[in-house]
Design a protein around this motif. Structure first.
Motif, PDB file in Angstrom:
ATOM      1  N   LYS A 144      34.328  44.355  49.132  1.00 13.35           N
ATOM      2  CA  LYS A 144      32.963  45.394  48.672  1.00 13.35           C
ATOM      3  C   LYS A 144      33.766  44.706  46.817  1.00 13.35           C
ATOM      4  O   LYS A 144      33.024  45.013  46.345  1.00 13.35           O
ATOM      5  CB  LYS A 144      33.177  46.820  49.310  1.00 13.35           C
ATOM      6  CG  LYS A 144      32.754  46.997  50.448  1.00 13.35           C
ATOM      7  CD  LYS A 144      32.335  48.123  51.053  1.00 13.35           C
ATOM      8  CE  LYS A 144      31.948  48.682  52.174  1.00 13.35           C
ATOM      9  NZ  LYS A 144      32.483  50.026  52.273  1.00 13.35           N
ATOM     10  N   ILE A 145      34.661  45.074  47.000  1.00 17.08           N
ATOM     11  CA  ILE A 145      35.415  45.377  45.181  1.00 17.08           C
ATOM     12  C   ILE A 145      35.154  44.118  45.047  1.00 17.08           C
ATOM     13  O   ILE A 145      34.627  44.385  43.662  1.00 17.08           O
ATOM     14  CB  ILE A 145      36.510  46.003  45.607  1.00 17.08           C
ATOM     15  CG1 ILE A 145      36.543  47.621  46.061  1.00 17.08           C
ATOM     16  CG2 ILE A 145      37.501  46.485  44.186  1.00 17.08           C
ATOM     17  CD1 ILE A 145      34.657  48.160  45.350  1.00 17.08           C
ATOM     18  N   LEU A 146      36.353  43.665  45.585  1.00 18.47           N
ATOM     19  CA  LEU A 146      36.197  42.176  44.957  1.00 18.47           C
ATOM     20  C   LEU A 146      35.185  41.143  44.221  1.00 18.47           C
ATOM     21  O   LEU A 146      34.364  40.392  45.173  1.00 18.47           O
ATOM     22  CB  LEU A 146      37.064  40.469  45.141  1.00 18.47           C
ATOM     23  CG  LEU A 146      38.992  41.354  45.777  1.00 18.47           C
ATOM     24  CD1 LEU A 146      39.210  40.390  46.991  1.00 18.47           C
ATOM     25  CD2 LEU A 146      38.773  41.840  44.645  1.00 18.47           C
ATOM     26  N   SER A 147      34.841  41.618  43.308  1.00 20.20           N
ATOM     27  CA  SER A 147      33.115  40.914  42.668  1.00 20.20           C
ATOM     28  C   SER A 147      33.538  40.600  41.324  1.00 20.20           C
ATOM     29  O   SER A 147      34.488  41.017  40.666  1.00 20.20           O
ATOM     30  CB  SER A 147      32.018  41.761  42.630  1.00 20.20           C
ATOM     31  OG  SER A 147      32.533  42.707  42.122  1.00 20.20           O
ATOM     32  N   MET A 148      32.639  39.927  40.993  1.00 22.84           N
ATOM     33  CA  MET A 148      31.891  39.565  39.002  1.00 22.84           C
ATOM     34  C   MET A 148      31.269  40.608  38.780  1.00 22.84           C
ATOM     35  O   MET A 148      30.267  40.460  39.199  1.00 22.84           O
ATOM     36  CB  MET A 148      31.719  38.071  38.437  1.00 22.84           C
ATOM     37  CG  MET A 148      31.393  38.407  36.927  1.00 22.84           C
ATOM     38  SD  MET A 148      31.539  36.088  36.987  1.00 22.84           S
ATOM     39  CE  MET A 148      32.666  35.832  37.907  1.00 22.84           C
ATOM     40  N   PRO A 149      31.364  41.427  37.758  1.00 22.68           N
ATOM     41  CA  PRO A 149      30.565  42.547  37.893  1.00 22.68           C
ATOM     42  C   PRO A 149      29.993  42.135  36.325  1.00 22.68           C
ATOM     43  O   PRO A 149      30.668  41.907  35.213  1.00 22.68           O
ATOM     44  CB  PRO A 149      31.501  44.051  37.268  1.00 22.68           C
ATOM     45  CG  PRO A 149      32.072  43.612  37.101  1.00 22.68           C
ATOM     46  CD  PRO A 149      33.167  42.217  37.132  1.00 22.68           C
ATOM     47  N   VAL A 150      28.880  42.089  36.341  1.00 20.82           N
ATOM     48  CA  VAL A 150      28.036  41.337  35.240  1.00 20.82           C
ATOM     49  C   VAL A 150      27.104  41.962  34.424  1.00 20.82           C
ATOM     50  O   VAL A 150      26.181  42.333  34.751  1.00 20.82           O
ATOM     51  CB  VAL A 150      27.650  40.094  35.089  1.00 20.82           C
ATOM     52  CG1 VAL A 150      26.535  38.781  34.211  1.00 20.82           C
ATOM     53  CG2 VAL A 150      28.539  38.854  35.878  1.00 20.82           C
ATOM     54  N   SER A 151      27.073  42.481  32.750  1.00 17.38           N
ATOM     55  CA  SER A 151      26.470  43.310  32.537  1.00 17.38           C
ATOM     56  C   SER A 151      25.129  42.481  31.931  1.00 17.38           C
ATOM     57  O   SER A 151      25.080  41.656  31.275  1.00 17.38           O
ATOM     58  CB  SER A 151      26.957  43.157  30.303  1.00 17.38           C
ATOM     59  OG  SER A 151      28.538  44.074  31.356  1.00 17.38           O
ATOM     60  N   CYS A 152      23.725  42.936  31.917  1.00 18.49           N
ATOM     61  CA  CYS A 152      22.581  42.293  31.837  1.00 18.49           C
ATOM     62  C   CYS A 152      21.909  43.006  31.128  1.00 18.49           C
ATOM     63  O   CYS A 152      20.475  43.141  31.389  1.00 18.49           O
ATOM     64  CB  CYS A 152      22.310  41.461  33.013  1.00 18.49           C
ATOM     65  SG  CYS A 152      22.078  43.005  34.456  1.00 18.49           S
TER      66      CYS A 152
END
Length: 880
Positions: A144-152
């Protein structure tokens, strides 16, 4: 229709919400992103060289991600750079792991929020806990955690425009004019003040008496707090103390006053579990109880009193140990007592230095006000500060409104599938995410070399200095590696040899594949430099076409020309520019064939304009500072006063020969390379027969320096025996005393080291300190003296990137060479010289006086300026 419900209106319209934004983040989950995060974490835990972007770009996972997101290379690269940066910063924010739910949370106000995240720092914190075996369901949690949080996107809290706003506040009456005007802007014109169902308040605050105490020292401040606590608890009441933050709370608990408060005391901190907090809060309002906490518990914490003994004796007493910036915060803290009709009292105990630091209140200003007027005075201080904060809040609101507009524009374009949506996203993305430190930086450096006939004597030296800058252990690249070890530097070099306007073959430029003038192939550059400087010729008059040479380099426009983010141009000459010949040379034959006008109409002002337009830093390196003085001054003044020079950058001027003086101007032409010579001379009893010879040697040093035209030097003298005394303090070398009176006594090195270090630290920025330490004996404090010099050397290295020039002279047969070697070892530029007689001492002093290494100074200044430029860029683009 939308209705906004607000709990605590003053908070919503305070600086934490009004003027701030809600930042929208899209979470991208791909197997390849997980692979990259795992790789970065694994390499981080192994230690060794820090991973760079180029290392990750070689991974198959990166290639696949590029294929999946073909137009988003900028995003992938920037996110990976942030991963590489934040993997080392997991603990920048203290986090808390709930082992039952496998959730990581962070402190918000007086509780732990599991909805707050710090991007990749939080992701790597999960990986750390997984590695340590602390996750209950490791695989499920990481998936669930391993991701790329992209500000948009950034939505302004204050621009949500609901149809109705309804809210409550316990501090409405404490809100100031600014907040009430804000409420009016949002259409909030109706206010209902609800009286307490418990009747009149039993709250007591002695504003005109002992309800306000202000102490001048930390010890007295803590003493006053503990005294009040003891007084209240003796009355069988409860007391709650609010400190501004954890730092001040810890200072109090670490003080002896805290330990004397007895056993019936409890700390209430943000780090405690919910159950622990509940226990302390429930116990806080019982007889004799002391509760110590921070300001975050002053809002919303219900310290309800159920103890009849406390109520009978006056209720809960609250002590606030700081002045709140917001009146509403103070009201909230006051509201922790006298709740629901109960009795209660409140007191302010303040530290005078806190008022000075936070509200700029001058020391002892409280003495101007009688006790009865001090609360009114404190409120006026707070109001002044509040006005400034209101202005800042309005500025933040304007910025937030712009961000809100851009975000809505992007979302609208996205919803309508407009072509410009991608570019709008890129704009939003980089406005939200300041780029992390780069893993590599390119530098452009153009050598612009005067190869006319008058430069003949200097050509070999010039070529040698350029060689040193580009190759070997002292090269620019090697020094940048030491200064910025985590960044890979590449230097691209171009060379232009120039002659005068009427000379044939005026410009000889380095041209490489693709007609590029810059290359990173150092051996090729050095071979070209050797060829260019081999046969200097031409230049019929004193002046040379310096402006034309600089302007010529601006014409380079091949694909790789002037493409780096940091650019330098280095002009090496021994002549003035046309139209800038020194006044003393104007009447000479062949001084300046183009004194009135450059054939191309070129002016210094136009050249400076192009330097700024191309963002190029300029070095002026002179082999004849007297001849180039006027040129350097005119160009420097134009540069410094240019309207675009908001950072007040300056042209770097470097003398390529030993310092000279322009007697007409009576200034140092060496661009600030005078020496501050500090003599530390042993005048103990054993030196009585040789002191006259020491003074002769001292004068020989002065004579030699002046013969070498080092008139800009400053001289200081420390004379030491049992104690130390400064007998000459920063006197111009042309005015130093010839005689030094003799003292006597024993021999101690430490006092002399302290005085010498003090003089060195007071050296003007235009000079470099040099210490000459002479003794004929030994001392029990040699190690301590060496420590003083080592600290000085460390500070000089930080400021100048150069070690202290430290000459230690063992005079006579009884000098303790081992101890003196310890002192010399405090600097890499330290050395011990031995002298058996005063004649040898004079020769040594004369040798030191003539030992100035121009090439070393040149290398140091060039590398320092380039290092400064790199630091400025990193600060501006990545750290601010």
């Amino acid at each position: 229709e939308e209705i906004l419900l607000v709990d605590e209106v003053d908070v919503f319209f305070g600086s934490e919400f009004y003027g701030q934004t809600y930042n929208q983040v899209a979470k991208i989950q791909e197997a390849e992103i997980s692979d990259i995060l795992q790789y970065i974490w694994t390499m981080h835990t192994r230690g060794g060289r820090k991973l760079r972007l180029v290392d990750v770009q070689k991974m198959p996972a990166y290639t696949i991600l590029q294929q999946k997101f073909p137009d988003c290379k900028f995003l992938l690269d920037n996110e990976i750079l942030m991963m590489l940066d934040q993997v080392r910063r997991i603990d920048d924010e203290t986090y808390y792991l709930d082992r039952e739910t496998d959730q990581i949370g962070y402190k918000v106000m007086d509780s732990i929020s599991f909805n707050v995240t710090y991007g990749y720092r939080t992701i790597f914190a999960y990986m750390k806990e997984a590695e340590n075996g602390n996750l209950k369901n490791k695989n499920t949690t990481l998936s669930k955690i391993l991701s790329m949080p992209v500000s948009c996107g950034q939505f302004s809290y204050a621009n949500i425009s609901p149809t109705r706003i309804l809210g409550v506040s316990g501090t409405l009456e404490a809100m100031g004019k600014y907040e009430m005007e804000l409420l009016s802007k949002f259409g909030l014109e109706k206010f209902v003040y609800v009286p307490s169902v418990y009747g009149d308040s039993n709250f007591q605050f002695d504003k005109a008496g002992d309800g306000i105490l202000i102490d001048s020292t930390l010890s007295n401040y803590f003493h006053a707090i503990s005294d009040q606590i003891k007084t209240i608890t003796k009355q069988k009441r409860a007391v709650i103390i609010f400190f501004q933050d954890k730092i001040r709370l810890k200072e109090f608990t670490d003080s002896p006053f805290y330990s004397k408060l007895g056993r019936q005391k409890k700390l209430l901190t943000e780090e405690m579990s919910a159950a622990e907090k509940e226990f302390v809060i429930n116990k806080a309002a019982t007889a004799g109880q002391i509760t110590i906490c921070t300001a975050v518990f002053g809002r919303g914490t219900d310290f309800f009193c159920k103890d009849d003994r406390v109520q009978k004796n006056g209720g809960v007493h609250v002590i606030q140990t700081f002045l709140s910036v917001d009146r509403s915060e103070e009201v909230q803290i006051q509201g922790r007592t006298a709740r629901q009709g109960k009795k209660g009292s409140y007191q302010l105990i303040l530290l005078e230095s806190d008022l000075n630091e936070q509200f700029q209140v001058p020391s002892n200003e409280k003495e101007k006000y009688a006790k009865k007027d001090r609360y009114k005075w404190l409120c006026a201080i707070r109001d002044r500060c509040h006005e400034h904060r209101c202005l800042m809040t309005e500025e933040n609101f304007s910025e937030a409104t712009e961000k809100n507009k851009v975000t809505h524009k992007y979302f609208d374009a996205l919803l309508h599938k407009e072509q410009n949506a991608k570019e709008l996203f890129r704009e939003i993305y980089f406005s939200m995410k300041k780029r992390p430190m780069p893993s590599s930086i390119d530098l452009d450096l153009a050598f612009v070399i005067d190869v006319t006939g008058s430069m003949g004597p200097y050509m070999r030296a010039a070529a040698g200095m350029m060689n040193t800058l580009l190759a070997g252990n002292n090269s620019i690249i090697e020094k940048m590696k030491l200064k910025f070890p985590e960044i890979e530097f590449k230097i691209n070099v171009a060379v232009s040899g120039f002659r005068d306007i009427d000379d044939s073959n005026q410009f000889q430029d380095s041209i490489w594949r693709g007609n590029n003038h810059f290359t990173d192939n150092t051996p090729d550059v050095l071979r070209f430099i050797d060829a260019v400087v081999k046969n200097p010729s031409g230049g019929g008059d004193l002046a040379e076409d310096i402006l034309g040479a600089i302007d010529h380099c601006f014409t380079w426009n091949s694909p790789n020309d002037w493409k780096s983010s940091i650019k330098f141009m280095m002009v090496m000459t021994d002549a003035p520019a046309h139209g800038m010949v020194p006044l003393t040379s104007i009447g000479q034959t062949n001084a300046d064939n183009y004194s009135a006008r450059h054939p191309l109409g070129l002016t210094a002002k136009q050249v400076i304009e192009k330097l700024f337009a191309n963002d190029i830093d300029l070095f002026m390196c002179s082999f004849n500072p007297a001849a180039t003085l006027t040129t350097e001054k005119e160009i420097s003044d134009l540069y410094l006063n240019h309207p675009d020079n908001t950072e007040e950058r300056e042209i770097t001027k470097i003398p390529m020969v030993n310092q000279q003086v322009c007697e007409q101007e009576n200034v140092n032409l060496a661009g600030g390379y005078g020496r501050h010579i500090i003599f530390a001379l042993d005048e103990s009893g054993s030196m009585s027969h040789d002191w006259a010879g020491v003074v002769v040697a001292y004068n020989q040093y002065i004579i030699t320096r002046r013969q070498n035209q080092n008139e800009a030097d400053l001289v200081s003298v420390v004379q030491f025996g049992s104690t130390s005394r400064i007998t000459v303090n920063q006197v111009s070398i042309s005015h130093v005393p010839k005689e030094l009176d003799y003292g006597s006594g024993g021999t101690y090195f430490y006092p002399a080291a302290v005085d010498s270090s003090k003089l060195a630290r007071n050296t003007p920025q235009s000079h470099m300190p040099v210490i000459i330490f002479m003794s004929d004996g030994g001392s029990c404090d040699a190690a301590a003296a060496a420590g003083i010099f080592a600290t000085l050397n460390r500070d000089l290295r930080y400021a100048w990137e150069s070690d202290l020039e430290l000459h230690v002279i063992a005079f006579g047969a009884h000098a303790n060479t081992t101890q003196l070697q310890t002192i010399a070892g405090a600097s890499k530029n330290g050395r011990v010289l031995s002298s058996k007689s005063t004649i040898e001492l004079s020769n040594i002093f004369a040798d030191i006086a003539g030992s100035q290494n121009v090439a070393e100074i040149f290398e140091t200044e060039i590398c320092k300026r380039i290092s400064d430029a790199v630091s400025d860029k990193l600060s501006l683009e990545y750290l601010s």
